[in-house]
Design a protein around this motif. Structure first.
Motif, short mmCIF file in Angstrom:
data_model
loop_
_atom_site.label_atom_id
_atom_site.label_comp_id
_atom_site.label_asym_id
_atom_site.label_seq_id
_atom_site.Cartn_x
_atom_site.Cartn_y
_atom_site.Cartn_z
N THR A 123 0.83 -1.20 0.00
CA THR A 123 0.00 0.00 0.00
C THR A 123 0.87 1.25 0.00
O THR A 123 2.06 1.20 0.29
CB THR A 123 -0.92 0.05 1.23
OG1 THR A 123 -0.13 0.14 2.42
CG2 THR A 123 -1.80 -1.19 1.30
N ARG A 124 0.23 2.37 -0.31
CA ARG A 124 0.91 3.66 -0.20
C ARG A 124 -0.10 4.69 0.31
O ARG A 124 -1.31 4.52 0.17
CB ARG A 124 1.52 4.09 -1.52
CG ARG A 124 0.56 4.21 -2.69
CD ARG A 124 -0.01 5.60 -2.82
NE ARG A 124 -0.62 5.82 -4.12
CZ ARG A 124 -1.53 6.74 -4.37
NH1 ARG A 124 -1.99 7.51 -3.41
NH2 ARG A 124 -2.03 6.90 -5.58
N THR A 125 0.43 5.74 0.88
CA THR A 125 -0.37 6.88 1.29
C THR A 125 0.37 8.14 0.82
O THR A 125 1.51 8.05 0.35
CB THR A 125 -0.56 6.94 2.82
OG1 THR A 125 0.74 6.97 3.44
CG2 THR A 125 -1.33 5.73 3.32
N VAL A 126 -0.25 9.28 0.95
CA VAL A 126 0.41 10.53 0.57
C VAL A 126 0.36 11.50 1.74
O VAL A 126 -0.54 11.45 2.57
CB VAL A 126 -0.24 11.17 -0.68
CG1 VAL A 126 0.03 10.34 -1.91
CG2 VAL A 126 -1.74 11.33 -0.47
N PHE A 127 1.37 12.38 1.79
CA PHE A 127 1.41 13.40 2.83
C PHE A 127 0.45 14.54 2.51
O PHE A 127 0.19 14.84 1.34
CB PHE A 127 2.83 13.97 2.96
CG PHE A 127 3.84 12.99 3.49
CD1 PHE A 127 3.78 12.57 4.81
CD2 PHE A 127 4.84 12.50 2.68
CE1 PHE A 127 4.71 11.68 5.32
CE2 PHE A 127 5.78 11.60 3.17
CZ PHE A 127 5.72 11.19 4.49
#
Length: 235
Positions: A123-127
């Motif tokens: 998974t990834r997330t963003v700031f």
């Protein structure tokens, strides 16, 4: 479609404030075919969804070929097919092939929910960003990623028709939430072990567009749109 029942849901008070009874509301139930016909394997009908919704905004039924359960609420028709048990490992590619076969029509949206065991989920997330906002392709270069192995959780999302590219993400857009609700994010890769899969076709779409100055000045049709979406989504 075969055997549906719909009506206009109109619930009102039966008495006025002065104690004078109000004329009762007359509700009408509209039905196509009969239960007896359904029991005798008469699964195909002639009524279209548009025709059905002319008679009401609330109801239930089934579809041609007994293809799932129909639920009509507020004039929106939803189709729910039987859950599928996955009991053998599936890669991203084989999972999408299975969902495609269950959803059928590639020109409709599809909702997907898988709950079970994952051998691996990336998974990834963003700031959170500060103005002036950088281009999203710059943002994703610095996005934190996470790899979870042998984890229980739920993966939900949508399959969007290819002609909607740019308005949405054509193809599959999935997010993951761990069973303990402590980990999750946008899914870029996964491998399933076992669990329950639920899918539903979606034929109604409502979009509300921003009225901001930024949206008015945005370039929404760049030459490299599809490639930019692929990079942004981690494809």
């Amino acid at each position: 479609m075969k055997k549906q029942s719909v009506m206009d849901m109109d619930v009102r008070s039966s008495a006025l404030g002065n104690g004078v009874l109000k004329k009762p509301v007359t509700n009408r139930l509209y039905q196509t075919s009969t239960m007896a016909a359904l029991l005798d394997a008469v699964y195909d009908g002639e009524t279209t969804l548009d025709e059905l919704l002319q008679h009401g905004n609330f109801g239930l039924g089934t579809f041609n070929a007994l293809d799932g359960e129909m639920i009509v609420t507020d004039g929106v028709v939803r189709q729910f097919r039987a859950e599928v048990t996955i009991d053998s490992p599936k890669t991203k590619e084989t999972f999408e092939e299975l969902v495609d076969s269950l959803l059928g029509n590639p020109n409709l949206f599809g909702a997907i929910r898988f709950t079970g065991e994952f051998q691996r989920v990336d998974t990834r997330t963003v700031f959170c960003q500060c103005k002036p906002y950088p281009h999203m392709l710059e943002v994703v270069k610095k996005q934190p990623t996470c790899t979870m192995e042998n984890v229980m959780g739920t993966m939900i999302g949508f399959r969007t028709p290819v002609y909607m590219q740019g308005v949405n993400v054509a193809g599959y857009h999935l997010h993951f939430l761990s069973e303990d609700s402590k980990r999750g994010g946008h899914v870029t890769e996964y491998r399933l072990v076992r669990g329950q899969l639920e899918v539903a076709s979606i034929s109604d779409l409502e979009i509300q567009l921003p009225r901001t100055e930024q949206f008015a000045k945005a370039d929404l049709n760049p030459e490299s749109l599809s490639e930019a979406i692929r990079i942004a989504e981690g494809g």
